[in-house]
Each structure stands twice: as C-alpha cells, then as structure tokens.
Write a protein that holds these residues in place. Structure first.
Motif, mmCIF file in Angstrom:
data_model
loop_
_atom_site.group_PDB
_atom_site.id
_atom_site.type_symbol
_atom_site.label_atom_id
_atom_site.label_comp_id
_atom_site.label_asym_id
_atom_site.label_seq_id
_atom_site.Cartn_x
_atom_site.Cartn_y
_atom_site.Cartn_z
ATOM 1 N N ALA A 24 0.827 -1.211 0.000
ATOM 2 C CA ALA A 24 0.000 0.000 0.000
ATOM 3 C C ALA A 24 0.863 1.264 0.000
ATOM 4 O O ALA A 24 0.380 2.344 0.334
ATOM 5 N N VAL A 25 2.131 1.136 -0.376
ATOM 6 C CA VAL A 25 3.072 2.262 -0.357
ATOM 7 C C VAL A 25 2.559 3.428 -1.203
ATOM 8 O O VAL A 25 1.909 3.227 -2.238
ATOM 9 N N THR A 26 2.814 4.657 -0.743
ATOM 10 C CA THR A 26 2.492 5.859 -1.510
ATOM 11 C C THR A 26 3.774 6.652 -1.732
ATOM 12 O O THR A 26 4.811 6.364 -1.131
ATOM 13 N N SER A 27 3.690 7.644 -2.582
ATOM 14 C CA SER A 27 4.875 8.448 -2.907
ATOM 15 C C SER A 27 5.333 9.310 -1.747
ATOM 16 O O SER A 27 6.382 9.952 -1.827
ATOM 17 N N GLU A 28 4.573 9.336 -0.655
ATOM 18 C CA GLU A 28 4.942 10.134 0.515
ATOM 19 C C GLU A 28 5.592 9.295 1.616
ATOM 20 O O GLU A 28 5.983 9.839 2.641
ATOM 21 N N TRP A 29 5.695 7.998 1.413
ATOM 22 C CA TRP A 29 6.287 7.147 2.451
ATOM 23 C C TRP A 29 7.756 7.496 2.667
ATOM 24 O O TRP A 29 8.501 7.699 1.706
ATOM 25 N N GLY A 30 8.149 7.537 3.939
ATOM 26 C CA GLY A 30 9.538 7.792 4.299
ATOM 27 C C GLY A 30 9.961 6.923 5.463
ATOM 28 O O GLY A 30 9.536 5.768 5.581
ATOM 29 N N PHE A 31 10.752 7.481 6.371
ATOM 30 C CA PHE A 31 11.340 6.692 7.458
ATOM 31 C C PHE A 31 10.282 6.005 8.307
ATOM 32 O O PHE A 31 10.318 4.793 8.513
ATOM 33 N N TRP A 32 9.309 6.780 8.833
ATOM 34 C CA TRP A 32 8.383 6.214 9.803
ATOM 35 C C TRP A 32 7.414 5.229 9.165
ATOM 36 O O TRP A 32 7.017 4.240 9.799
ATOM 37 N N GLU A 33 7.018 5.481 7.931
ATOM 38 C CA GLU A 33 6.115 4.535 7.256
ATOM 39 C C GLU A 33 6.817 3.202 7.012
ATOM 40 O O GLU A 33 6.203 2.135 7.155
ATOM 41 N N PHE A 34 8.103 3.253 6.651
ATOM 42 C CA PHE A 34 8.839 2.014 6.395
ATOM 43 C C PHE A 34 9.347 1.360 7.678
ATOM 44 O O PHE A 34 9.744 0.190 7.660
ATOM 45 N N GLY A 63 5.806 14.001 -15.369
ATOM 46 C CA GLY A 63 6.653 13.558 -14.265
ATOM 47 C C GLY A 63 5.846 13.105 -13.068
ATOM 48 O O GLY A 63 6.188 12.106 -12.414
ATOM 49 N N MET A 64 4.760 13.813 -12.785
ATOM 50 C CA MET A 64 3.889 13.420 -11.674
ATOM 51 C C MET A 64 3.238 12.067 -11.941
ATOM 52 O O MET A 64 3.153 11.211 -11.048
ATOM 53 N N LEU A 65 2.778 11.866 -13.170
ATOM 54 C CA LEU A 65 2.171 10.579 -13.525
ATOM 55 C C LEU A 65 3.191 9.452 -13.477
ATOM 56 O O LEU A 65 2.885 8.333 -13.031
ATOM 57 N N GLN A 66 4.398 9.733 -13.948
ATOM 58 C CA GLN A 66 5.458 8.724 -13.922
ATOM 59 C C GLN A 66 5.798 8.322 -12.490
ATOM 60 O O GLN A 66 6.013 7.147 -12.189
ATOM 61 N N ARG A 67 5.834 9.305 -11.594
ATOM 62 C CA ARG A 67 6.115 9.021 -10.190
ATOM 63 C C ARG A 67 5.029 8.144 -9.583
ATOM 64 O O ARG A 67 5.311 7.202 -8.842
ATOM 65 N N GLN A 68 3.772 8.445 -9.922
ATOM 66 C CA GLN A 68 2.662 7.647 -9.397
ATOM 67 C C GLN A 68 2.679 6.234 -9.968
ATOM 68 O O GLN A 68 2.442 5.253 -9.246
ATOM 69 N N ALA A 69 2.983 6.111 -11.258
ATOM 70 C CA ALA A 69 3.060 4.783 -11.877
ATOM 71 C C ALA A 69 4.185 3.966 -11.255
ATOM 72 O O ALA A 69 4.030 2.757 -10.995
ATOM 73 N N THR A 70 5.322 4.602 -10.995
ATOM 74 C CA THR A 70 6.453 3.914 -10.360
ATOM 75 C C THR A 70 6.079 3.457 -8.960
ATOM 76 O O THR A 70 6.413 2.338 -8.550
ATOM 77 N N THR A 71 5.375 4.303 -8.215
ATOM 78 C CA THR A 71 4.949 3.945 -6.856
ATOM 79 C C THR A 71 4.025 2.727 -6.881
ATOM 80 O O THR A 71 4.164 1.805 -6.068
ATOM 81 N N LEU A 72 3.079 2.718 -7.805
ATOM 82 C CA LEU A 72 2.169 1.571 -7.927
ATOM 83 C C LEU A 72 2.918 0.296 -8.291
ATOM 84 O O LEU A 72 2.597 -0.791 -7.798
ATOM 85 N N ALA A 73 3.944 0.425 -9.139
ATOM 86 C CA ALA A 73 4.746 -0.745 -9.525
ATOM 87 C C ALA A 73 5.523 -1.289 -8.329
ATOM 88 O O ALA A 73 5.666 -2.509 -8.175
ATOM 89 N N PHE A 74 6.013 -0.410 -7.465
ATOM 90 C CA PHE A 74 6.689 -0.872 -6.245
ATOM 91 C C PHE A 74 5.707 -1.605 -5.339
ATOM 92 O O PHE A 74 6.051 -2.614 -4.714
#
Length: 529
Positions: free
Chosen positions: A366-376, A482-493
């Motif tokens: 369920a990772v999002t593009s805003e995940w960082g230290f505390w989420e991980f 670039g925003m769409l690419q970032r979101q697509a990359t996040t979904l792929a992760f």
C-alpha cells in the motif's frame, strides 16, 4: 607454528562429544569474521558505483560488472567447497580461501582500470565463496547438542545483517575516505580471521583418497550451468531477456548443462556435488524455503532503498538511516528466536517467521509516494523479525536431520540455494518494476484526458508557474508527465512488495510438509570438557 589439536574429540558421532570450548569458539569466531567479509562484499559497492566509475573511467554499462563479476564465479565455488573440504579439511580450505580473498581485495582497491577491477573482483568472489558454506558445516558438525542452535543464530545474523548494512557502510566509507577503502577495509579483519583459524580452527581432517578420479566433466558442466544461469538472472532484466542474443545463448547453455550435470552427479562414482541429501524430506523442503529466504532477504533489501532513491530522491546517507531499522530488528530478534528454537517446534517457528514476512510485505504493497522513514519503520521491523526467525528455524530443520558425512556437501547446496534464490528474486522484481511501471503509466494516461476540466485547470496552473520559461505549455506538460510517472512507479513498487508477500505466504504453507526436528539435548556450556 605447531598444529593445534582438534577441537572435537573422538566421540564426534554422539550428541555430547568431548569439546575444547576455547579452541572451538575462537576458531569459529575466525570463520564467522571471514564469512561476514565475503557476504558483505557482495553489496558494499552498491552505493558507491558512481565514485568507482569515475575513479577507473568506466562506462555506465561496465560499472555494473563490479557486482556481477563477484557473484558469477562465487556460485561455482560455493557447492565446490564441500568437496574441497572433504578432500583437504575445512581449516586448509578456509585458510586458502581467506588468503586469496584478502589478496584480491587489495588488488581490486589498487586497480586503475575497469578491466583489471573486473578480473580481480571475479577472483575475489571465486576464492571467497568457500568461506561461506564452511561456517555452516562447522556449526552442525563441531557444536554438540543445543549449542548448534546458538551457532545457527550467529550464522543467521551474519547472513542477514551483512547484505543489509553493506550499502550503508560502503557509502560512509567512500564519503569519509575513498572508494578504495571498500576493499582495503578487509585487510585487518581478514588477518584476524586467518590467525584465529590457523591457530584454533583444526576442526577435522581431509580425505586425500577423494582426489582419485576427480570429476572434471562434472566440474565443467556445473561451472557452465551455474555461471550461465547467474549471468542470465543478473543481466536479463537489463537486456530485455531473450531479445538479447547473449542472454538467449547462455539460457540455452544453462538448460543443457543443468540436466547434464544432474545426470553426471547421479551416475559418477565420485561426484563433485553429492545429491543424495535431497532424499531427506526436511533437507529438500528446507532448501526450497532457503531459496525463498534468499529472494526475501535480497529482494526486500533491494526494493526499499530503490524506492527511497527513485521516488523520494533520498541521498545514500538518508537511505542508510532509513534501512537501519531492518538490521536493528534482526539483531534484537536473534537471541529471542534462539531461545524459542530450543523449546518450540521448528515448523511452527518457520511458519510464523514467513507469516510475519508476508504481513510486512503486504503492508508495504500500500506504499504511496509520501512514504519515508516512519512509514517504512513498521514494515522493516515486521519483515526483519520474520526473516531472522524463519532463517534460524529453516537452517536448523534443513541440516539437523542429515548424517554427519553429508553436512559439508549439503552446506554448499543450502548456501547456493539462498544465493540463486536472491538472484531469481532480483530478476523477477526488476522485470516486474519495468513492466508494471509501463502498465500503470498507460492506465493513468488513458484515464486522464486533456479535455477533462480538472486536467485543464491543472495545466493552466502549471503554465502560470512556468510563465517565465521559453515554452510554458511544454514545461507544464512535462511536469504533469513527471507526476504521472512518479505515481506509476509507486504503484509498480506496491506490486513488487505484493509479489514478495505472496512468495512468503507460499513458504509458510510449505513448512507444514516438514517433519518434526527436535533439538538434541546437550550439556551446558560450562560442563563441557
């Protein structure tokens, strides 16, 4: 130097052999140091490749071989080391391996060209590969009774922590000193390892009669199969798999030499790798589970740093700070898992460990593009605990039911399974990221039309922001892309994390097919003599 007396007495076939604990622990410590170096060096260069590339004048394609050149020959030595240990004795094989590893480490650090570095790294991986399975074998042959669990805990810590902290340590070394010290750092611990094993590591004796009728054809088939397979797994995703002629050729070579090697090992009277251990159900299941542990260990350590650097634009030090939670969780779990392994059925521990891994990875999907230290942090804590518990229990149940004469050979097979599992995992994850990023990008672009009112408002706002540029409309479109690419990359992760979760769930189910493996009783450490 006068040879030390063997650390284990004549009654090695019983559960309570006479043990010289001082010599055993010092010799084993020396071997563990060597094992740590050999595993650490796989990943220590990962965060410093740009600096190495600049230092030796390598191209972007050439620099990736710094890691590949280490891994490909290593997979040949790992199973071969079992035969060599039976032939020459564990101490001699380890000393030769460690000496060669140190020499090649220094030579790699002194390299001034990419060609010289690749050759030295290949030799470093080949000779160093013998140190890894040797430690496993000694843990199950030299340690009596319940103390084998303690030895397994130590080994599991090394196997999990070394690749986890490798990139972080490498990044800090390069920043503080230079990339040369990624290799020079091995000298002092390597010298200590050599001293301890030479002085206290007389664990067993070799059998020179095994040299008669050495299976050269088996060696050629095994080397061709494993090196071809490793190359395909390492480079396939980068080169569009079978669309590349070299990948296709080596895949065919692996497909031919693999079955031929199996036939040779079963038919020849003195095979390099003895496959009879697979007749033991626990060893067979344990090896398959170790394969999944390898994919989980290397896959998780690959996905999280890649996400943080690719999506969040974290620096190497920020990635290292975030990833430290995983290593800390493993370190804190190890003694607790060791105690559980003495009182709980190993199958329960294995199942519980893999369930925890699946839980952690499924949370990460369920990772999002805003995940960082505390989420991980939570994901890493659950995954780290699960990996440690699963590895300790899997190592114990895989090796503990084998007769002593099979342990050295079986140790090489187990370690090979983990390394190949890691290579398979990385290849699948790389391919998944590439394909799913393109898939999600197509879905996102199809779902958002430029005639949509919200899209038009966004483009208008972007154009106002880039009003000072030469082409505000083009800059706005590029920013949206670039925003769409970032979101697509996040979904792929997220998809890749889900893949690991499914693999761990399958492993949890597989543990139910193992037979019980009670820990043999043994004297307390202070009572051994």
């Amino acid at each position: 130097m006068t040879a030390a007396a063997p650390v284990v007495g004549a009654s090695t076939d019983t559960d309570t052999p006479r043990v010289n604990w001082t010599m055993l622990l010092l010799g084993f410590t020396g071997m563990v140091i060597g094992q740590f170096m050999a595993i650490l060096d796989i990943q220590i260069v990962a965060s410093s490749l740009p600096q190495i590339q600049s230092g030796v004048g390598a191209s972007a394609d050439e620099i990736s071989w710094i890691q590949t050149a280490y891994l490909i020959p290593e997979v040949v030595m790992i199973p071969l080391s079992g035969y060599l240990s039976r032939l020459w004795g564990t101490q001699r094989v380890f000393l030769v391996s460690c000496t060669g590893f140190l020499l090649m480490s220094v030579a790699t650090g002194l390299s001034t060209s990419i060609e010289a570095m690749i050759v030295c790294r290949a030799l470093q991986g080949f000779v160093g590969g013998a140190m890894i399975p040797a430690v496993f074998a000694i843990a199950f042959t030299a340690f009596p009774g319940r103390h084998r669990v303690t030895a397994t805990v130590v080994i599991s810590l090394i196997v999990t922590l070394a690749p986890t902290i490798g990139p972080t340590l490498g990044g800090h070394l390069t920043e503080a000193l230079s990339w040369h010290w990624l290799f020079f750092i091995n000298v002092v611990p390597g010298a200590l390892s050599l001293f301890l094993v030479a002085r206290y590591g007389n664990f067993d004796k070799g059998d020179p009669s095994l040299a008669k009728g050495f299976d050269w054809w088996g060696l050629v088939l095994m080397a061709t199969f494993l090196m071809s397979l490793q190359f395909v797994l390492e480079e396939g995703a980068k080169n569009d798999w079978f669309a590349d002629d070299m990948i296709l050729l080596l895949a065919v070579a692996a497909a031919i030499c693999g079955p031929a090697f199996l036939w040779r090992s079963l038919a020849y009277r003195n095979p390099i790798v003895e496959l009879r251990a697979f007749a033991n159900r626990n060893f067979l299941i344990g090896t398959l589970l170790t394969f999944i542990v390898g994919a989980m260990l290397f896959g998780g350590s690959f996905l999280m740093p890649l996400f943080l650097s690719r999506v969040r634009d974290y620096s190497a030090s920020e990635v290292g700070t975030t990833m430290v939670v995983s290593g800390l969780a493993m370190f804190l779990t190890a003694p607790f898992a060791g105690r559980l392994a003495r009182i709980v059925d190993m199958r329960i521990l294995m199942c519980g460990g893999f369930v925890m891994c699946a839980w952690g990875m499924w949370d990460a999907h369920a990772v999002t593009s805003e995940w960082g230290f505390w989420e991980f942090a939570g994901v890493q804590a659950i995954r780290g605990c699960g990996v440690m518990i699963a590895m300790i229990a899997t190592n114990q149940i895989t090796m503990s039911t084998l007769p002593p004469h099979m342990v050295k050979n079986a140790s090489g097979l187990v370690n090979l399974s983990r390394n190949v599992g890691g290579a398979f995992g990385l290849a699948i994850l790389n391919t998944s990221l590439t394909q799913n990023t393109a898939l999600h990008m197509g879905e996102l672009t199809q779902g958002i039309q430029q005639t949509h009112l919200g899209m038009q408002a966004m483009l208008a706002g972007m154009q106002e922001r880039f009003a000072g540029s030469i082409d505000p409309a083009g800059a706005a479109m590029k920013a949206v892309y670039g925003m769409l690419q970032r979101q697509a990359t996040t979904l792929a992760f997220g998809d890749a994390f889900a893949l690991l979760a499914v693999a761990c769930a399958i492993a949890a189910i597989m543990t139910l097919f193992a037979r019980p493996s009670p820990v043999p009783a043994g004297p307390p450490l202070g009572d051994a003599h």
